[in-house]
Scaffold this active site. Sequence first.
Site, PDB file in Angstrom:
ATOM      1  N   ALA A 142       7.668 100.443   6.088  1.00 24.57           N
ATOM      2  CA  ALA A 142       7.802 101.351   5.777  1.00 24.57           C
ATOM      3  C   ALA A 142       6.741 101.600   4.561  1.00 24.57           C
ATOM      4  CB  ALA A 142       9.273 101.746   5.300  1.00 24.57           C
ATOM      5  N   LYS A 193      14.797  92.403  18.198  1.00 29.48           N
ATOM      6  CA  LYS A 193      13.882  91.396  17.734  1.00 29.48           C
ATOM      7  C   LYS A 193      14.137  91.607  16.444  1.00 29.48           C
ATOM      8  CE  LYS A 193      12.420  94.868  14.799  1.00 29.48           C
ATOM      9  NZ  LYS A 193      12.232  95.794  13.624  1.00 29.48           N
ATOM     10  N   ASP A 246       6.171  94.329  17.956  1.00 26.30           N
ATOM     11  CA  ASP A 246       7.151  93.839  16.202  1.00 26.30           C
ATOM     12  C   ASP A 246       7.947  92.592  16.086  1.00 26.30           C
ATOM     13  OD1 ASP A 246       8.874  96.338  14.933  1.00 26.30           O
ATOM     14  OD2 ASP A 246      10.241  96.640  15.787  1.00 26.30           O
ATOM     15  N   ASN A 258      15.706  91.937   7.719  1.00 29.53           N
ATOM     16  CA  ASN A 258      16.604  90.596   8.076  1.00 29.53           C
ATOM     17  C   ASN A 258      15.684  89.590   8.290  1.00 29.53           C
ATOM     18  OD1 ASN A 258      17.686  92.813  10.603  1.00 29.53           O
ATOM     19  ND2 ASN A 258      15.696  93.799  10.492  1.00 29.53           N
ATOM     20  N   GLU A 283      19.903  95.501  10.751  1.00 27.52           N
ATOM     21  CA  GLU A 283      20.242  95.409  11.782  1.00 27.52           C
ATOM     22  C   GLU A 283      20.781  94.863  12.146  1.00 27.52           C
ATOM     23  OE1 GLU A 283      21.124  98.483  12.788  1.00 27.52           O
ATOM     24  OE2 GLU A 283      20.573 100.282  12.046  1.00 27.52           O
TER      25      GLU A 283
END
Length: 342
Positions: A142, A193, A246, A258, A283
Amino acid sequence: MSKSIAVIGAGSWGTALASVCADNGHDVTLWVRSAEIAEQINVRHTNEKYLPNAVLPEAIRACTDLAEVVSGKKFVLLVTPSHAMRAVVRQLAPYLEPDVLLIHATKGLEQDTLKRMSEVIAEEVPAEIAEKIVVLTGPSHAEEVIRRSPTTVVVSSKSHDAMLTAQDLLMNGAFRVYTNADMIGAEIAGSLKNIIALGAGLSDGLGFGDNAKAALLTRGLAEIGRLGVKMGANPLTFSGLAGVGDLVATCTSKHSRNWRAGYLLGQGKTVEEALAELVMVVEGVRTTSAAKTLAEREGVEMPITRGIYSVLFEGKSVRQVVEELMGRGRTFEMEDIIRYRM
């Protein structure tokens, strides 16, 4: 042609996608839980909590009333954390237009059911809406999207027309959108991932070096591919934007929450301390637990995922996990993916 779009979720990714839509000339309403953040977006055109120093397009209007945001919209982007997806969709479902196009951009699995986000959403909306749900995934921090840095993503759906519509809705000179009909592969790759990114952060935090991280990414991708193929994914998806693209972005960038969580763990922080230090949802932690259970259910071997799970939830040291991974019996590099496809 200008469209009226609702974006559900004003974290960093939801805000960045709202900006992409506004750049494309669309009328964007962003659902925000916090009245304070809504006022900040509407008055100062910033979201300092999630995207510090970024100036947002004035066309974005923030609102805390979910029904108002969704009502009458033909396009709804769902950008909520995976653990909140079902509750949010259930809440907004009564206000959806019958011909609405739902696009979700959440990378995770539901903890209790082990279902992908498109499956969760489909259970909470009418069948005619569910059959054309679109997944948006790929390497897209982002922090870079909001600066209009060149970014490529992929959209996936059971409906060819829905994919093309989403592609046209979102694509511009800085945000290139590809299509891929493999929803299973796109969602499994995008979710898992984050587990490997936690591992990459751990590796960097411990100073293991480039060799270790290259091995982690490569063998991590093999694990993701094994599970995805067993669940019906196309193996080629894992070599594309949703897979290796990704994975590289998330495992090598300090923008990655992460990676940052893993790095803090590698530096000696507890899981609770690392998560408390990060503002946004990580996440990968929940996904690690869900993926471990899913792999056991499907009979798929995922030693890296199992090792990271033992660090996060069983208190095992990273160095012990590394010794166990390096000491495993000899195996093939490629044949196992073929085996799981059979």
